[in-house]
Design a protein around this motif. Structure first.
Motif, PDB file in Angstrom:
ATOM      1  N   THR A  20      35.917  -5.835 -64.525  1.00 11.57           N
ATOM      2  CA  THR A  20      36.615  -5.023 -65.511  1.00 11.57           C
ATOM      3  C   THR A  20      37.801  -5.833 -66.018  1.00 11.57           C
ATOM      4  O   THR A  20      38.609  -6.316 -65.230  1.00 11.57           O
ATOM      5  N   TYR A  82      35.848   2.227 -64.467  1.00 15.27           N
ATOM      6  CA  TYR A  82      36.497   0.930 -64.661  1.00 15.27           C
ATOM      7  C   TYR A  82      37.065   0.316 -63.385  1.00 15.27           C
ATOM      8  O   TYR A  82      37.287  -0.894 -63.343  1.00 15.27           O
ATOM      9  N   ALA A  86      33.725  -1.215 -60.164  1.00 16.96           N
ATOM     10  CA  ALA A  86      33.812  -2.648 -60.443  1.00 16.96           C
ATOM     11  C   ALA A  86      34.188  -3.408 -59.178  1.00 16.96           C
ATOM     12  O   ALA A  86      34.859  -2.878 -58.287  1.00 16.96           O
ATOM     13  N   TYR A  89      38.719  -7.379 -61.037  1.00 24.43           N
ATOM     14  CA  TYR A  89      39.496  -7.016 -62.218  1.00 24.43           C
ATOM     15  C   TYR A  89      40.229  -8.237 -62.751  1.00 24.43           C
ATOM     16  O   TYR A  89      40.754  -9.032 -61.982  1.00 24.43           O
TER      17      TYR A  89
END
Length: 189
Positions: A20, A82, A86, A89
């Motif tokens: 993400t 998100y 995930a 990041y």
């Protein structure tokens, strides 16, 4: 946003390996979003599953309706899509008053800390000035260490970002090479 889609099991597994990319401001037409789009395009080029979360699409009142143990369905769905699903990041953080944007800090404060625990995080600092948000990168690194995240040691700092784009295209060759190398290394992390 607001549309609920049920994914087949194979797609749910793929989401777990997804990166993400967070455009960490709620400002419209931001350089953070442009940099996030650059990373997203590179992910496609390198066949890395990715998605962008632009903080301008957070619920307007989330600071008050999603704190101190309270939440809303919309906020929970965004966290789930998100962050929870995930694996990694990439936070694109613009410099706001010498640190990270307040909306990003509020998001972190309102989210369950488990959203970040044991996740792999990379931080890309950007600024119109010459330091590339070095203090903001350090501040956010400290926050993620406190939350139990694994912060990648290579954190690009892109200064003079407003001179590095022509519309939505990154024209600074040095920064393009830097982002490519950063993404390849973070993907292997």
């Amino acid at each position: 946003l607001g549309v609920r889609v049920r994914l087949p099991p194979w797609a749910q597994i793929l989401l777990f390996f997804m990166i993400t990319i967070i455009s960490s401001t709620n400002r419209k037409n931001s350089y953070s979003k442009k940099v996030a789009n650059t990373y997203s395009q590179l992910c496609k080029e390198f066949n890395i599953p990715s998605q962008i979360f632009d903080l301008q699409y957070l619920p307007k009142d989330f600071i008050f309706s999603c704190s101190y143990g309270q939440s809303t369905k919309e906020f929970d769905e965004q966290l789930n899509k998100y962050f929870i699903k995930a694996k990694k990041y990439i936070f694109i953080i613009p410099e706001y008053n010498g640190t990270i944007p307040g909306v990003l800090k509020c998001l972190i404060d309102c989210a369950d800390y488990k959203s970040f625990k044991s996740k792999k995080v990379s931080i890309v600092g950007i600024s119109s000035g010459r330091a590339g948000n070095i203090r903001g990168v350090d501040h956010l690194t400290s926050i993620f260490h406190h939350l139990g995240s694994e912060v990648f040691s290579i954190n690009p700092k892109l200064s003079n970002i407003n001179q590095s784009y022509n519309e939505n295209e990154l024209i600074d060759e040095k920064y393009l090479e830097l982002t490519k190398n950063h993404l390849k290394q973070f993907n292997e992390y």
